[in-house]
Design a protein around this motif. Structure first.
Motif, mmCIF file in Angstrom:
data_model
loop_
_atom_site.group_PDB
_atom_site.id
_atom_site.type_symbol
_atom_site.label_atom_id
_atom_site.label_comp_id
_atom_site.label_asym_id
_atom_site.label_seq_id
_atom_site.Cartn_x
_atom_site.Cartn_y
_atom_site.Cartn_z
ATOM 1 N N PRO A 54 0.825 -1.221 0.000
ATOM 2 C CA PRO A 54 0.000 0.000 0.000
ATOM 3 C C PRO A 54 0.855 1.265 0.000
ATOM 4 O O PRO A 54 1.811 1.383 0.762
ATOM 5 C CB PRO A 54 -0.796 -0.133 1.306
ATOM 6 N N GLY A 55 0.512 2.186 -0.899
ATOM 7 C CA GLY A 55 1.179 3.483 -0.944
ATOM 8 C C GLY A 55 2.468 3.515 -1.733
ATOM 9 O O GLY A 55 3.057 4.581 -1.916
ATOM 10 N N GLU A 56 2.960 2.352 -2.227
ATOM 11 C CA GLU A 56 4.197 2.327 -2.993
ATOM 12 C C GLU A 56 3.925 2.495 -4.487
ATOM 13 O O GLU A 56 2.850 2.107 -4.969
ATOM 14 C CB GLU A 56 4.931 1.000 -2.771
ATOM 15 N N PRO A 57 4.890 3.037 -5.237
ATOM 16 C CA PRO A 57 4.747 3.070 -6.697
ATOM 17 C C PRO A 57 4.603 1.651 -7.231
ATOM 18 O O PRO A 57 5.249 0.720 -6.737
ATOM 19 C CB PRO A 57 6.059 3.709 -7.170
ATOM 20 N N SER A 58 3.754 1.472 -8.240
ATOM 21 C CA SER A 58 3.552 0.123 -8.786
ATOM 22 C C SER A 58 3.161 0.199 -10.251
ATOM 23 O O SER A 58 2.751 1.252 -10.752
ATOM 24 C CB SER A 58 2.476 -0.622 -7.988
ATOM 25 N N TRP A 59 3.307 -0.937 -10.923
ATOM 26 C CA TRP A 59 2.946 -1.078 -12.329
ATOM 27 C C TRP A 59 2.107 -2.348 -12.489
ATOM 28 O O TRP A 59 2.250 -3.310 -11.713
ATOM 29 C CB TRP A 59 4.216 -1.202 -13.188
ATOM 30 N N ASP A 60 1.256 -2.342 -13.499
ATOM 31 C CA ASP A 60 0.478 -3.544 -13.800
ATOM 32 C C ASP A 60 1.389 -4.602 -14.406
ATOM 33 O O ASP A 60 2.322 -4.287 -15.161
ATOM 34 C CB ASP A 60 -0.643 -3.213 -14.788
ATOM 35 N N SER A 61 1.124 -5.863 -14.084
ATOM 36 C CA SER A 61 1.893 -6.963 -14.638
ATOM 37 C C SER A 61 1.014 -8.210 -14.685
ATOM 38 O O SER A 61 -0.074 -8.236 -14.085
ATOM 39 C CB SER A 61 3.124 -7.242 -13.764
ATOM 40 N N PRO A 62 1.458 -9.268 -15.362
ATOM 41 C CA PRO A 62 0.683 -10.519 -15.364
ATOM 42 C C PRO A 62 0.519 -11.123 -13.969
ATOM 43 O O PRO A 62 -0.326 -11.993 -13.774
ATOM 44 C CB PRO A 62 1.525 -11.443 -16.256
ATOM 45 N N TRP A 63 1.301 -10.666 -13.001
ATOM 46 C CA TRP A 63 1.254 -11.220 -11.644
ATOM 47 C C TRP A 63 0.606 -10.263 -10.655
ATOM 48 O O TRP A 63 0.693 -10.443 -9.448
ATOM 49 C CB TRP A 63 2.686 -11.563 -11.196
ATOM 50 N N GLY A 64 -0.034 -9.242 -11.195
ATOM 51 C CA GLY A 64 -0.661 -8.228 -10.364
ATOM 52 C C GLY A 64 0.214 -6.986 -10.267
ATOM 53 O O GLY A 64 1.300 -6.903 -10.838
ATOM 54 N N LYS A 65 -0.279 -5.985 -9.561
ATOM 55 C CA LYS A 65 0.475 -4.736 -9.417
ATOM 56 C C LYS A 65 1.753 -4.989 -8.616
ATOM 57 O O LYS A 65 1.758 -5.732 -7.636
ATOM 58 C CB LYS A 65 -0.376 -3.670 -8.730
ATOM 59 N N GLY A 66 2.836 -4.333 -9.043
ATOM 60 C CA GLY A 66 4.099 -4.499 -8.349
ATOM 61 C C GLY A 66 5.178 -3.648 -8.975
ATOM 62 O O GLY A 66 4.895 -2.721 -9.746
ATOM 63 N N ARG A 67 6.394 -3.979 -8.646
ATOM 64 C CA ARG A 67 7.546 -3.242 -9.188
ATOM 65 C C ARG A 67 8.724 -4.206 -9.339
ATOM 66 O O ARG A 67 8.764 -5.260 -8.688
ATOM 67 C CB ARG A 67 7.926 -2.060 -8.310
ATOM 68 N N PRO A 68 9.694 -3.844 -10.197
ATOM 69 C CA PRO A 68 10.806 -4.775 -10.461
ATOM 70 C C PRO A 68 11.768 -4.879 -9.294
ATOM 71 O O PRO A 68 11.935 -3.939 -8.513
ATOM 72 C CB PRO A 68 11.490 -4.153 -11.684
ATOM 73 N N GLY A 69 12.432 -6.022 -9.191
ATOM 74 C CA GLY A 69 13.563 -6.160 -8.283
ATOM 75 C C GLY A 69 14.769 -5.445 -8.864
ATOM 76 O O GLY A 69 14.820 -5.133 -10.060
ATOM 77 N N TRP A 70 15.750 -5.196 -8.016
ATOM 78 C CA TRP A 70 16.913 -4.399 -8.431
ATOM 79 C C TRP A 70 17.713 -5.079 -9.540
ATOM 80 O O TRP A 70 18.096 -4.444 -10.533
ATOM 81 C CB TRP A 70 17.803 -4.151 -7.213
ATOM 82 N N HIS A 71 17.967 -6.369 -9.418
ATOM 83 C CA HIS A 71 18.876 -7.044 -10.350
ATOM 84 C C HIS A 71 18.352 -7.045 -11.788
ATOM 85 O O HIS A 71 19.125 -6.904 -12.732
ATOM 86 C CB HIS A 71 19.127 -8.478 -9.885
ATOM 87 N N ILE A 72 17.033 -7.210 -11.944
ATOM 88 C CA ILE A 72 16.458 -7.331 -13.295
ATOM 89 C C ILE A 72 16.621 -6.032 -14.081
ATOM 90 O O ILE A 72 16.691 -6.036 -15.309
ATOM 91 C CB ILE A 72 14.968 -7.740 -13.222
ATOM 92 N N GLU A 73 16.725 -4.906 -13.358
ATOM 93 C CA GLU A 73 16.792 -3.612 -14.038
ATOM 94 C C GLU A 73 18.007 -3.520 -14.963
ATOM 95 O O GLU A 73 17.891 -3.102 -16.120
ATOM 96 C CB GLU A 73 16.853 -2.489 -12.991
ATOM 97 N N CYS A 74 19.182 -3.910 -14.449
ATOM 98 C CA CYS A 74 20.399 -3.756 -15.252
ATOM 99 C C CYS A 74 20.436 -4.726 -16.424
ATOM 100 O O CYS A 74 20.954 -4.389 -17.499
ATOM 101 C CB CYS A 74 21.629 -3.916 -14.371
ATOM 102 N N SER A 75 19.895 -5.922 -16.252
ATOM 103 C CA SER A 75 19.833 -6.867 -17.374
ATOM 104 C C SER A 75 19.059 -6.269 -18.533
ATOM 105 O O SER A 75 19.443 -6.411 -19.706
ATOM 106 C CB SER A 75 19.174 -8.182 -16.932
ATOM 107 N N VAL A 76 17.981 -5.582 -18.224
ATOM 108 C CA VAL A 76 17.125 -5.027 -19.280
ATOM 109 C C VAL A 76 17.718 -3.762 -19.878
ATOM 110 O O VAL A 76 17.774 -3.599 -21.111
ATOM 111 C CB VAL A 76 15.708 -4.767 -18.725
ATOM 112 N N MET A 77 18.176 -2.844 -19.040
ATOM 113 C CA MET A 77 18.700 -1.579 -19.565
ATOM 114 C C MET A 77 19.966 -1.792 -20.392
ATOM 115 O O MET A 77 20.155 -1.138 -21.424
ATOM 116 C CB MET A 77 18.956 -0.600 -18.425
ATOM 117 N N SER A 78 20.838 -2.706 -19.956
ATOM 118 C CA SER A 78 22.062 -2.955 -20.717
ATOM 119 C C SER A 78 21.746 -3.550 -22.077
ATOM 120 O O SER A 78 22.268 -3.099 -23.113
ATOM 121 C CB SER A 78 22.996 -3.875 -19.930
ATOM 122 N N CYS A 79 20.876 -4.547 -22.101
ATOM 123 C CA CYS A 79 20.558 -5.207 -23.376
ATOM 124 C C CYS A 79 19.758 -4.301 -24.306
ATOM 125 O O CYS A 79 19.891 -4.385 -25.528
ATOM 126 C CB CYS A 79 19.806 -6.510 -23.117
#
Length: 457
Positions: free
Chosen positions: A189-214
């Motif tokens: 509750p109260g945190e920034p979130s995005w819609d996803s196939p698994w419900g509202k949430g946000r990315p973990g830290w590690h996945i961010e760099c894999s995506v931005m680099s590629c």
């Protein structure tokens, strides 16, 4: 030929880019929840030197340094300050860029922000689930199954069995294995979130760099860098994510810079030996901080004390003093056949050995002091420029940087004129008194045939 130490293979290797003449490089940047500290300065300056040397060597470099703008620390700090995470992020990015400018950093080619790539992160997580490398949990989180990736631990040299034996993580009933790590966090509750196939949430830290680099460099690129502390688990997890999704090698060369220690101990907030770049800039010029970092090899630990910073200031002053009063010819590019230039290049081609390169600069400065040869002075400035040093007018450096309570340049000039008048009137006592006053306030006078010149001590 350029060689570099590859953390992945634990040895020095000849550098062979994937595409001849071009280099793709990604460096983990800041999580923007607070001011950058002196340890961040080490990483930023170290990879700025690597970027500059690759460009000096003739490579077309695409340099990506990300910004993590969504993370637990950001949310917590924004709540503490009573502002939105977006406000905190924008303010902190502005502070970071101001500090980067003070350190003389070149801007990266791309500076992606994690929140601009959430769609790509969701897509990568879906691919990992499809490949059997990740799984959604009942609580709305998605986890990476580390035992499903055969190469886990190859960067850090840690085996899963040793990690399991040494782990101190509380048992999480949502994980299949305590070592599994989060890819997607269910919204609170109260945190920034995005819609996803698994419900509202946000990315973990590690996945961010894999995506931005590629996204910017492709699924396979040349160099990935960052601080030594990121080797495990962050970079280890990046490899697992990227290679688990794409089925091939992620990065060819992994580079990691060493820590900064304070009085021999690792810098830590808990030890109270923690300094922001802003703290240090109150007492030392930004180029002095840069020189303090650059004169050590990027992989070696560096000890930080005020005394060592003062020594760096004196060293940089020696280099600028060698250029003082010489009218430099326009640069025609570096002649790498020159003996000094050849030794400088050999040092930098040996795993970016800026420590040896700086030693060459001091030798060359000594020759310039003796010969006052404008061509040698030009070479000194150009070689130093490859490290991001000596890029200012010598007078601006030697007379600038007045701190709080120190004499301004105008005040110094006024006292020098008063001393000159006293000498003309043969009032030697007053002349000596003024000189002593200037010396006490950190002003060094040099009397010569052309008059008196000065610099800050």
């Amino acid at each position: 030929m350029l060689s570099l130490y590859n953390t992945l293979t634990r040895q020095k290797e000849a550098f062979k880019p994937i595409e001849p003449g071009k280099v793709s490089m990604y460096v983990c940047g800041m999580t923007v929840y607070d001011l950058c500290h002196i340890g961040h300065a080490r990483m930023l300056a170290a990879f700025d030197v690597i970027y500059r040397w690759l460009k000096t060597s003739g490579y077309d470099v695409t340099y990506v340094r990300n910004i993590t703008d969504i993370e637990d620390k950001i949310i917590k700090r924004a709540l503490e300050r009573g502002i939105t995470p977006d406000q905190l992020v924008e303010d902190t990015i502005a502070d970071m860029r101001q500090d980067a400018a003070a350190l003389g950093l070149l801007p990266p080619t791309h500076e992606p922000r994690a929140t601009h790539h959430v769609g790509g992160m969701i897509a990568l997580i879906e691919q990992l689930i499809a490949n059997g490398k990740a799984y959604p949990a009942a609580n709305g989180d998605v986890y990476y199954a580390v035992r499903e990736f055969e190469g886990y631990g190859k960067l850090s040299g840690r085996t899963l069995d040793k990690l399991r034996a040494g782990e101190r993580v509380e048992v999480d009933p949502n994980k299949r294995d305590p070592l599994d790590f989060v890819l997607w966090k269910a919204a609170k509750p109260g945190e920034p979130s995005w819609d996803s196939p698994w419900g509202k949430g946000r990315p973990g830290w590690h996945i961010e760099c894999s995506v931005m680099s590629c996204h910017h460099l492709g699924e396979h690129f040349d160099i990935h860098g960052g601080g030594e502390d990121l080797q495990f688990p962050h970079h280890e997890n990046e490899i697992a994510q990227s290679e688990g999704a794409h089925g091939h090698q992620y990065v060819n060369y992994w580079l990691h810079n060493g820590f900064i220690n304070v009085d021999g101990e690792k810098m830590s907030k808990s030890l109270g030996n923690f300094f922001t770049i802003r703290d240090v800039l109150q007492h030392f010029d930004g180029e002095v901080i840069r020189f303090f970092i650059v004169r050590s090899h990027y992989r070696s630990p560096v000890n930080y004390t005020d005394g060592i910073l003062n020594d760096a200031k004196h060293g940089l002053t020696r280099l600028y003093t060698a250029l003082r009063g010489i009218e430099l010819p326009a640069s025609a590019g570096i002649d790498w056949n020159n003996a000094y230039a050849a030794r400088f290049k050999a040092a930098m081609d040996d795993d970016f050995n800026s420590s040896e390169a700086v030693a060459v600069l001091f030798e060359l400065a000594g020759e310039v002091n003796k010969s006052r040869d404008p061509q040698l002075a030009r070479l000194l400035k150009d070689l130093a420029g490859a490290l991001g040093l000596l890029e200012r007018d010598p007078e601006a450096f030697l007379k600038g940087g007045a701190g709080e309570g120190e004499l301004s340049a105008e005040q110094v000039e006024g006292l020098i004129q008063a001393r000159k008048d006293a000498r003309a009137a043969k009032n030697w006592a007053e002349s000596d008194r003024i000189r002593d006053e200037l010396t006490a306030k950190g002003i060094v006078l040099e009397d010569g045939a052309g008059g008196t010149i000065w610099r800050r001590a």
